[in-house]
Design a protein around this motif. Structure first.
Motif, PDB file in Angstrom:
ATOM      1  N   ILE A   1      -4.105  -6.308   8.617  1.00 13.46           N
ATOM      2  CA  ILE A   1      -4.256  -5.812   7.282  1.00 13.46           C
ATOM      3  C   ILE A   1      -3.464  -6.568   6.541  1.00 13.46           C
ATOM      4  CG2 ILE A   1      -3.769  -4.144   5.270  1.00 13.46           C
ATOM      5  CD1 ILE A   1      -4.293  -1.825   7.112  1.00 13.46           C
TER       6      ILE A   1
ATOM      7  N   THR B   1      -2.252  -7.351   2.684  1.00 13.94           N
ATOM      8  CA  THR B   1      -2.200  -6.999   1.364  1.00 13.94           C
ATOM      9  C   THR B   1      -1.045  -7.437   0.491  1.00 13.94           C
ATOM     10  OG1 THR B   1      -0.736  -5.136   1.868  1.00 13.94           O
ATOM     11  CG2 THR B   1      -3.107  -4.779   2.229  1.00 13.94           C
ATOM     12  N   GLN B   2      -0.376  -6.644  -0.461  1.00 16.13           N
ATOM     13  CA  GLN B   2       0.467  -7.479  -1.349  1.00 16.13           C
ATOM     14  C   GLN B   2       1.727  -7.923  -0.428  1.00 16.13           C
ATOM     15  OE1 GLN B   2       1.949  -4.405  -4.389  1.00 16.13           O
ATOM     16  NE2 GLN B   2       3.173  -5.991  -5.357  1.00 16.13           N
TER      17      GLN B   2
ATOM     18  N   PRO C   1      -7.100  -7.758  -1.423  1.00 18.21           N
ATOM     19  CA  PRO C   1      -6.570  -7.164  -0.165  1.00 18.21           C
ATOM     20  C   PRO C   1      -7.624  -6.848   1.160  1.00 18.21           C
ATOM     21  CG  PRO C   1      -5.547  -5.841  -1.939  1.00 18.21           C
ATOM     22  CD  PRO C   1      -6.827  -7.013  -2.444  1.00 18.21           C
TER      23      PRO C   1
ATOM     24  N   SER D   1     -12.817  -5.550   2.651  1.00 15.96           N
ATOM     25  CA  SER D   1     -11.951  -6.020   1.512  1.00 15.96           C
ATOM     26  C   SER D   1     -12.130  -4.910   0.555  1.00 15.96           C
ATOM     27  CB  SER D   1     -12.165  -7.278   1.028  1.00 15.96           C
ATOM     28  OG  SER D   1     -12.113  -8.338   1.951  1.00 15.96           O
TER      29      SER D   1
ATOM     30  N   SER E   1      -8.363  -3.493  -4.727  1.00 14.00           N
ATOM     31  CA  SER E   1      -6.966  -3.231  -4.777  1.00 14.00           C
ATOM     32  C   SER E   1      -6.513  -2.630  -3.321  1.00 14.00           C
ATOM     33  CB  SER E   1      -6.798  -2.041  -5.811  1.00 14.00           C
ATOM     34  OG  SER E   1      -7.512  -1.044  -5.234  1.00 14.00           O
ATOM     35  N   GLU E   2      -5.145  -2.306  -3.172  1.00  8.97           N
ATOM     36  CA  GLU E   2      -4.891  -1.772  -1.815  1.00  8.97           C
ATOM     37  C   GLU E   2      -5.514  -0.436  -1.575  1.00  8.97           C
ATOM     38  OE1 GLU E   2      -0.850  -1.767  -1.110  1.00  8.97           O
ATOM     39  OE2 GLU E   2      -0.621  -3.892  -1.638  1.00  8.97           O
ATOM     40  N   LYS E   3      -5.687   0.392  -2.731  1.00  8.48           N
ATOM     41  CA  LYS E   3      -6.198   1.839  -2.735  1.00  8.48           C
ATOM     42  C   LYS E   3      -7.670   1.510  -2.623  1.00  8.48           C
ATOM     43  CE  LYS E   3      -6.577   5.758  -5.614  1.00  8.48           C
ATOM     44  NZ  LYS E   3      -6.523   6.631  -7.058  1.00  8.48           N
TER      45      LYS E   3
ATOM     46  N   ALA F   1      -7.814   0.947   1.119  1.00  7.16           N
ATOM     47  CA  ALA F   1      -7.720   2.245   2.131  1.00  7.16           C
ATOM     48  C   ALA F   1      -9.018   3.124   2.153  1.00  7.16           C
ATOM     49  CB  ALA F   1      -6.513   2.722   1.459  1.00  7.16           C
TER      50      ALA F   1
ATOM     51  N   LEU G   1       0.473   4.344   0.469  1.00  9.29           N
ATOM     52  CA  LEU G   1       0.259   3.939  -0.760  1.00  9.29           C
ATOM     53  C   LEU G   1       0.285   5.148  -1.921  1.00  9.29           C
ATOM     54  CD1 LEU G   1      -3.156   1.940  -0.058  1.00  9.29           C
ATOM     55  CD2 LEU G   1      -0.700   1.323  -0.433  1.00  9.29           C
TER      56      LEU G   1
END
Length: 384
Positions: free
Chosen positions: A218, A220-221, A303, A346, A349-351, A354, A383
């Motif tokens: 993964i 992400t940020q 992400p 993808s 956002s991360e949310k 997820a 998160l």
């Protein structure tokens, strides 16, 4: 531009697919058959290694365990990138550890074992538990041992000696003993260096392994502190090797410190997410570096995650109903535990990533993706 890839597996295949728009033609040397083949249709044969070297403007590799005679021939042509020495470092843990020590890079406390005296010295100087890995190969169940305490030491040494005795004749076998590290998570950094010394790196990627094999990555940020630390390690190693191409470094994260676990002198499984999550994927950037083209942006555009498909030749078509999901098959025959393909997904956002990972975990069969659901649940919980 013509490039010969040493190895005819999925990484050569993905290189060929990535750089066709750049008018770079890829052929692959199948180390098993000794034939140069089309990486997308391996039944198409173009000749032998000598003919492959003549065809190529540049030569590169998709894996590090290449026999030294082949590497020597390619190095002598002046076309091999990265160099044979850089490739050997990735295939021999003794050379890898020497490089880390030379560059003063943090890694697990370790000792090289070639004799019983070395083994006894390692037990005296290192703390339990230990992991012992063959210098030239090794994975759980073959060429790798875990030793929790001295009670099993004699039995472990007999296993190691039998492994040495059963190995290739004329090869100096050894084992690297490491203190096991109580890490928080495993991460990796994939980056590229060109022949002028310019470097670019992708965001640090979190990796999850199932039964010792990478199952999920993964991106992400970015944690800027860790990213800077990893970039410094990458530059130190890549510059010391005068490296050209994509290089991957696996780390153990302990609080805010990174310890190098392994180096891979090639495009890497944990970088497959770059196909859909970065401006320029790792496969294209590798060939850009090798062919003296400008390096592409490694910026994370959204992400993204990669899920390995292990030992399965089909997955439910319903996964393609999940937005921003891409399926990559490798065209291999089915075999238990074999890397058959991967899924990239993808989110904006991360949310959202997820949520999409959770949808995929619900669709994919738990028997084949046994730890996916709990790992995704843990990612979601972090998160919230």
């Amino acid at each position: 531009m013509n490039v010969l890839v040493l190895g005819a597996g999925q990484l050569a295949r993905m290189m060929a697919l990535a750089v066709k728009p750049l008018n770079i033609n890829i052929r692959a040397f199948d180390v098993g058959s000794g034939n140069v083949v089309d990486p997308l249709s391996t039944n198409i044969i173009f000749g032998n290694l000598t003919q492959g070297i003549e065809f190529a403007d540049f030569i590169t590799a998709e894996f590090e365990h290449i026999d030294h005679q082949t590497l020597a021939l390619c190095q002598a042509s002046g076309k091999l990138r990265p160099s044979s020495q850089a490739i050997k470092v990735g295939g021999d843990r003794r050379l890898e550890k020497d490089l880390l020590v030379k560059c003063n890079i943090a890694n697990a406390k370790h000792q090289i074992i070639a004799t019983k005296a070395d083994f006894d010295q390692a037990l005296a100087h290192l703390s339990f538990p230990l992991i012992l890995k063959s210098a030239l190969a090794g994975y759980d169940g073959k060429g790798q041992w875990r030793l929790k305490d001295k009670a099993k030491a004699d039995e472990t040494w007999l296993d190691i000696k039998a492994f040495f005795d059963g190995g290739e004749q004329g090869v100096q076998h050894a084992v690297v003993a490491e203190q096991m590290v109580p890490f928080d998570r495993e991460v990796s950094l994939v980056g590229a260096r060109d022949s002028q010394g310019n470097t670019v790196v992708y965001p640090l990627t979190e990796n999850h392994h199932t039964n010792g094999v990478l199952s999920v990555s993964i991106a992400t940020q970015v944690n800027e502190t860790l990213q800077a630390q990893a970039k410094q390690v990458f530059d130190s190693i890549a510059n010391e090797l005068n490296y050209v191409g994509v290089l991957a470094i696996e780390f153990f994260q302990i609080d805010e410190q990174l310890l190098v676990n392994e180096i891979a002198p090639r495009v890497h499984n944990s970088g497959h997410w770059t196909q859909q999550g970065a401006d320029t994927c790792q496969f294209e950037n590798h060939l850009r570096a090798v062919c003296d083209l400008p390096l592409g942006s490694t910026e994370l555009i959204r992400p993204s995650a990669m899920i390995n498909i292990l030992g399965e030749d089909e997955v439910p078509n319903a996964i393609l109903n999940v937005a921003s999901t891409t399926l990559h098959w490798y065209g291999k025959s089915k075999r238990a535990g074999r890397k058959m393909g991967h899924i990239n997904v993808s989110g904006n956002s991360e949310k959202q990533l997820a949520e999409r990972l959770s949808l995929l975990a619900d669709i994919l069969p738990e028997a084949a993706f046994e730890e996916l659901k709990p790992y995704v649940t843990g990612f979601k919980n972090k998160l919230s």
